[in-house]
Design a protein around this motif. Structure first.
Motif, mmCIF file in Angstrom:
data_model
loop_
_atom_site.group_PDB
_atom_site.id
_atom_site.type_symbol
_atom_site.label_atom_id
_atom_site.label_comp_id
_atom_site.label_asym_id
_atom_site.label_seq_id
_atom_site.Cartn_x
_atom_site.Cartn_y
_atom_site.Cartn_z
ATOM 1 N N SER A 1 0.846 -1.193 0.000
ATOM 2 C CA SER A 1 0.000 0.000 0.000
ATOM 3 C C SER A 1 0.883 1.245 0.000
ATOM 4 O O SER A 1 2.042 1.197 0.421
ATOM 5 N N PRO A 2 0.367 2.378 -0.456
ATOM 6 C CA PRO A 2 1.164 3.612 -0.451
ATOM 7 C C PRO A 2 1.707 3.962 0.928
ATOM 8 O O PRO A 2 2.820 4.503 1.043
ATOM 9 N N ALA A 3 0.951 3.634 1.961
ATOM 10 C CA ALA A 3 1.401 3.976 3.310
ATOM 11 C C ALA A 3 2.655 3.218 3.719
ATOM 12 O O ALA A 3 3.380 3.642 4.630
ATOM 13 N N GLU A 4 2.915 2.086 3.057
ATOM 14 C CA GLU A 4 4.087 1.273 3.397
ATOM 15 C C GLU A 4 5.345 1.694 2.639
ATOM 16 O O GLU A 4 6.407 1.123 2.865
ATOM 17 N N LEU A 5 5.210 2.659 1.743
ATOM 18 C CA LEU A 5 6.303 2.914 0.793
ATOM 19 C C LEU A 5 7.002 4.245 1.018
ATOM 20 O O LEU A 5 7.690 4.742 0.122
ATOM 21 N N GLY A 6 6.892 4.804 2.186
ATOM 22 C CA GLY A 6 7.592 6.053 2.449
ATOM 23 C C GLY A 6 9.093 5.928 2.324
ATOM 24 O O GLY A 6 9.783 6.892 1.932
ATOM 25 N N TRP A 7 9.632 4.749 2.591
ATOM 26 C CA TRP A 7 11.078 4.543 2.517
ATOM 27 C C TRP A 7 11.631 4.714 1.105
ATOM 28 O O TRP A 7 12.827 4.990 0.918
ATOM 29 N N VAL A 8 10.752 4.549 0.085
ATOM 30 C CA VAL A 8 11.227 4.638 -1.303
ATOM 31 C C VAL A 8 11.762 6.036 -1.611
ATOM 32 O O VAL A 8 12.649 6.201 -2.458
ATOM 33 N N ASP A 9 11.260 7.052 -0.909
ATOM 34 C CA ASP A 9 11.728 8.422 -1.160
ATOM 35 C C ASP A 9 13.211 8.592 -0.867
ATOM 36 O O ASP A 9 13.834 9.545 -1.344
ATOM 37 N N ASP A 10 13.784 7.688 -0.074
ATOM 38 C CA ASP A 10 15.204 7.784 0.275
ATOM 39 C C ASP A 10 16.059 6.711 -0.393
ATOM 40 O O ASP A 10 17.234 6.550 -0.053
ATOM 41 N N VAL A 11 15.462 5.986 -1.317
ATOM 42 C CA VAL A 11 16.220 4.954 -2.028
ATOM 43 C C VAL A 11 17.238 5.619 -2.961
ATOM 44 O O VAL A 11 16.913 6.564 -3.688
ATOM 45 N N LEU A 12 18.449 5.158 -2.906
ATOM 46 C CA LEU A 12 19.565 5.672 -3.696
ATOM 47 C C LEU A 12 19.865 7.121 -3.321
ATOM 48 O O LEU A 12 19.057 7.803 -2.706
ATOM 49 N N ASP A 13 21.045 7.532 -3.702
ATOM 50 C CA ASP A 13 21.523 8.876 -3.344
ATOM 51 C C ASP A 13 22.246 9.431 -4.564
ATOM 52 O O ASP A 13 23.181 8.804 -5.087
#
Length: 859
Positions: A478-490
């Motif tokens: 669900s979208p609520a579980e995917l907040g971590w994707v915003d910090d994937v890779l740098d």
């Protein structure tokens, strides 16, 4: 409720915008940014929604918006300029038109083509290479007419299950929604027909895609004349079983030649003089051409010589398992019985594909027997291919097996980031205008290149996050579980890319050999590494799917998922994002199983550095400072041990050389040592890896000689072909009577020394042949531990008197030009001016091996 049929309703353009239709139907837009800019201006929001697909854009844009554009003088001026530019591109003389003896037309056959993501008619490297081949031919004005199949479902799209297992989907494609036009004659669609056993027939219509200056004919079996099985022949790329594959290859080869004849008749296009078979899938084109010629009153052998003279065959596989092989009885059923061709005996067709296994018909072997010129796609692959197919030329050393090599290249405008193209146009305009001036890259300030690298890396990071978020939603998150994707890779971290098909030999999971060591590299607080991975396994390859699942499960770990990602549905769009954005391109196949590989070339042109096993193209062009070579554990028979050794070497290189150099910054924040390697890579590899260089090599080394040979054999009602065929038959029958009976040597004394001359005299029994039918040569040079000559030199011996009993005497002087173990022998081979290589007939006569050689040391 689902529709039983789908089709695309195209918009009607106002007269003022008619040139948009002209632009959209020429696929030059796929590598011409200025034309894409024009399409983007039609409706910027819609342009993003349709994924930068011009055909979809014009199919969805509103009438109101079109009316606005028709009244927009500025847009109309831009449209007129773009149309004029395309017309000039299509008609102005280019490089090939300056060549004195180029072919008038070249037919190029491939089962797949990677032209643009909007036309998913490709699966991997073979198709991408074919697409780049056509684009480079268009840019250089090489008169290629290409042939392929139109797959109604293309190749599959890929997603992941919650458990990380590859899932395949086959979207329906509507030809009306692609930049294609149906080939018609007097308003009626042109259709070709191929007879099938049991009084069945396979029909196909012909779609034309205009790839710049190159017409691409795509055959489509989804027509009313076909039964259901025949309709499905072009349903999907590389789908179905053996019967299905055979039908596709018959349609591509036999049907492709018939489509070319129809296209040339309808349009007035020049008939091809050269036929290029890109891998064995299209091999039946040679059989169809033999049928044409035998029906025109040539014998099978005469027709075979004409076909061979004008045919180029390129092999792309370094392993026998990669070759299409069919049961012999299946081929016999197709070309025999009630479906036999009256002028082409089925036994002769079966002989063309005969291999060591008498029950199998080998498409690559047939391709080589039907082509006078054969090549691999890198120098190393040429060596591997000569060893693979040496039994076709028994008695000849590997170096003389007539399989050459032309190393693949890539089409820079398709794969190089726009920012780099604009930098080159500004700083080194000769690169784009004339393909020269690579040494001037050294003059470009480091900061300019480094800043562009940052822009491309950041674009990759954003694109990866977007794709990763969609993938996780498809997997059930669900979208609520995917907040971590915003910090994937740098966008500031060293980024390594790995993207390719996923057969076992490419070793997708070699990086997982030591998961703890990999984790340490990813999470290093001072020198972190991030890895972006993509790739598809063949739908029937369960082993490849397991490898993907292993990578996905590792990348799913919370502690590393911000540093390593697997992006599903690898296609051209994702490929462009990766080769442009990655700092390092990783390739770790089992050497020497990578025929060429081209993704690393694309990365190099974007300022990326290669980290690769020395296989394919990297084996010949790695110079020690334009990237890193992963040491190979050649000779280690245990595959697990070999993987362990090579993975350890990979980790060490990343930690102690790659990351060290990337993070070694000067006071201005620039990685000076890294930029030295980037500039050297661009300077040393840039001129070599271009598809333009590849096309020039094909034209000069293969196409032009093939055209001259074909013209020679076709002149004067094929008089030369008839004579050559008769000569070949006579020599082949008489060859058992040819013997090198006696060889004498003199002139060097008891202690041979460098600089002396070895006088040779040989007696050769000619049997029923004449001296002019053969060439007698001395082979000499260094010998190995088993008396084998190592890369010998050759000297043609001079013919002397011929005795009444048919024995001829030959003589010559061999220079002793080296110290150490030295040896020689004499051989006889057939000789004819129309033969392209000494080994062409596969016939050789050498002296009987003596009980032992006389050993001597030359000082």
């Amino acid at each position: 409720m689902r529709a039983i049929r789908r089709f695309t309703v195209r918009t009607v353009l106002p007269a003022e915008l008619a040139a948009l239709g002209e632009l959209v139907h020429n696929l030059r837009w796929s590598w011409h940014p200025e034309t894409l800019d024009l399409f983007a201006e039609v409706d910027p929001g819609l342009w993003e929604q349709v994924g930068h697909d011009p055909v979809a854009l014009l199919g969805a844009v509103s009438h109101e918006r079109l009316a606005e554009l028709a009244a927009d003088r500025r847009f109309l001026r831009r449209l007129a300029d773009a149309a004029d530019d395309l017309r000039e591109y299509m008609t102005a003389p280019r490089w090939h038109q300056t060549q004195p003896d180029g072919a008038r037309a070249i037919a190029y056959f491939s089962p797949e083509y990677g032209i643009a993501a909007a036309m998913p008619q490709y699966s991997g490297g073979l198709g991408i290479l074919a697409g780049d081949h056509l684009k480079a031919a268009s840019d250089l004005g090489v008169p290629i007419l290409a042939v392929g199949l139109l797959y109604r479902h293309g190749y599959f799209t890929q997603s992941l299950s919650p458990e990380g297992w590859q899932l395949e989907h086959y979207p329906s494609l509507d030809a009306g929604g692609l930049p294609l036009s149906l080939l018609k004659d007097d308003g009626a669609p042109v259709k070709i027909r191929i007879g099938l056993p049991g009084e069945r027939a396979l029909h196909a219509q012909v779609w034309v895609a205009q790839v710049g200056r190159v017409p691409l004919l795509l055959l489509d079996s989804d027509v009313a004349e076909n039964d259901n099985a025949a309709r499905d022949v072009t349903d999907r790329l590389y789908g179905g079983g053996t019967d299905h594959r055979l039908m596709q290859e018959l349609l591509l080869g036999v049907g492709g030649v018939r489509a070319i004849r129809s296209y040339c008749r309808v349009t007035g296009h020049a008939e091809p003089e050269v036929f290029h078979t890109n891998e064995g899938h299209a091999g039946f084109l040679g059989v169809e051409r033999i049928r044409e010629l035998t029906e025109a009153r040539l014998s099978f052998d005469e027709a075979l010589e004409v076909v061979r003279a004008g045919t180029v065959f390129t092999t792309h596989t370094p392993v026998p398992a990669g070759i299409d092989r069919f049961p012999v009885d299946m081929i016999a059923r197709q070309f025999g019985g009630d479906n036999a061709w009256p002028t082409v005996p089925v036994e002769r067709i079966l002989a063309l594909g005969a291999e060591a296994d008498p029950a199998r018909f080998n498409m690559a072997v047939m391709g080589m027997r039907l082509a006078q010129r054969v090549n691999g796609v890198s120098e190393l692959h040429g060596e591997v291919s000569r060893d693979m197919f040496k039994e076709l030329w028994p008695g000849f050393d590997l170096d003389e097996v007539p399989i050459g090599s032309i190393t693949n290249g890539v089409h820079a405008p398709t794969w190089v980031g726009r920012e780099f193209m604009e930098l080159a146009a500004r700083e080194v305009p000769s690169l784009l205008e004339k393909g020269r001036g690579w040494e001037n890259v050294q003059k470009i300030p480091d900061a300019e290149i480094w800043n562009i690298r940052g822009v491309l890396r950041a674009r990759l990071v954003q694109g990866a996050r977007d794709r990763l978020r969609r993938s996780w939603r498809d997997r059930g998150a669900s979208p609520a579980e995917l907040g971590w994707v915003d910090d994937v890779l740098d966008p500031e971290v060293l980024t390594i890319g790995f993207a390719r098909r996923v057969p076992s030999y490419k070793r997708l999971t070699l990086m997982l050999q030591d998961p703890e060591r990999l984790t340490e590299l990813l999470l290093d607080p001072d020198k972190p590494v991030q890895i972006v991975i993509a790739g598809k396994a063949h739908p029937a390859d369960e082993g490849g799917k397991k490898l993907i699942q292993q990578i996905v499960k590792f990348a799913d770990r919370p502690e590393v998922r911000h540093r390593i990602v697997f992006l599903p549905d690898y296609d051209m769009t994702l490929g462009q994002l990766l080769v442009q954005g990655c700092d390092v391109w990783l390739n770790n196949p089992l050497r020497p199983l990578e025929a060429s590989g081209t993704s690393g070339m694309k990365s190099a042109l974007n300022g990326g550095l290669n980290l690769s096993i020395r296989d394919g193209w990297w084996d010949e062009w790695y110079d020690g400072t334009n990237g890193w070579a992963i040491p190979t554990a050649d000779g280690v028979d245990d595959p697990d041990r070999r993987d362990e050794l090579e993975a350890t070497a990979l980790y060490d290189l990343i930690e102690h050389e790659v990351a060290d150099r990337f993070y070694d910054r000067a006071g201005d924040g620039l990685p000076r040592r890294w930029m030295e390697m980037v500039k050297h890579t661009l300077t040393s590899l840039g001129p070599k890896v271009l598809a333009g260089r590849m096309l020039r090599d094909y034209v000069v080394g293969l196409y032009s000689p093939a055209a001259r040979a074909a013209q020679a054999l076709s002149a004067d009602s094929h008089a030369a072909a008839k004579a050559f065929a008769a000569w070949r038959l006579r020599v082949t029958r008489a060859w058992p009577g040819v013997r090198v009976e006696h060889v004498e040597a003199s002139g060097i004394g008891d202690t041979p020394e460098v600089g002396a001359a070895l006088e040779l005299r040989a007696t050769v029994a000619l049997g029923d042949l004449e001296p002019g039918d053969l060439l007698v040569e001395a082979a000499y040079g260094k010998v190995g531990p088993h008396d084998e000559l190592i890369r010998p030199a050759y000297l043609e011996l001079t013919a002397g008197e011929v005795e009444d009993d048919g024995r001829a005497h030959y003589s010559g002087v061999v220079p002793l030009d080296r110290t150490g173990a030295f040896g020689y022998t004499v051989r006889a081979v057939p000789h004819h001016p129309l033969a392209a290589a000494r080994a062409e007939l596969g016939l050789i006569a050498v002296p009987e091996e003596p009980a032992g050689m006389t050993n001597g040391i030359l000082r």
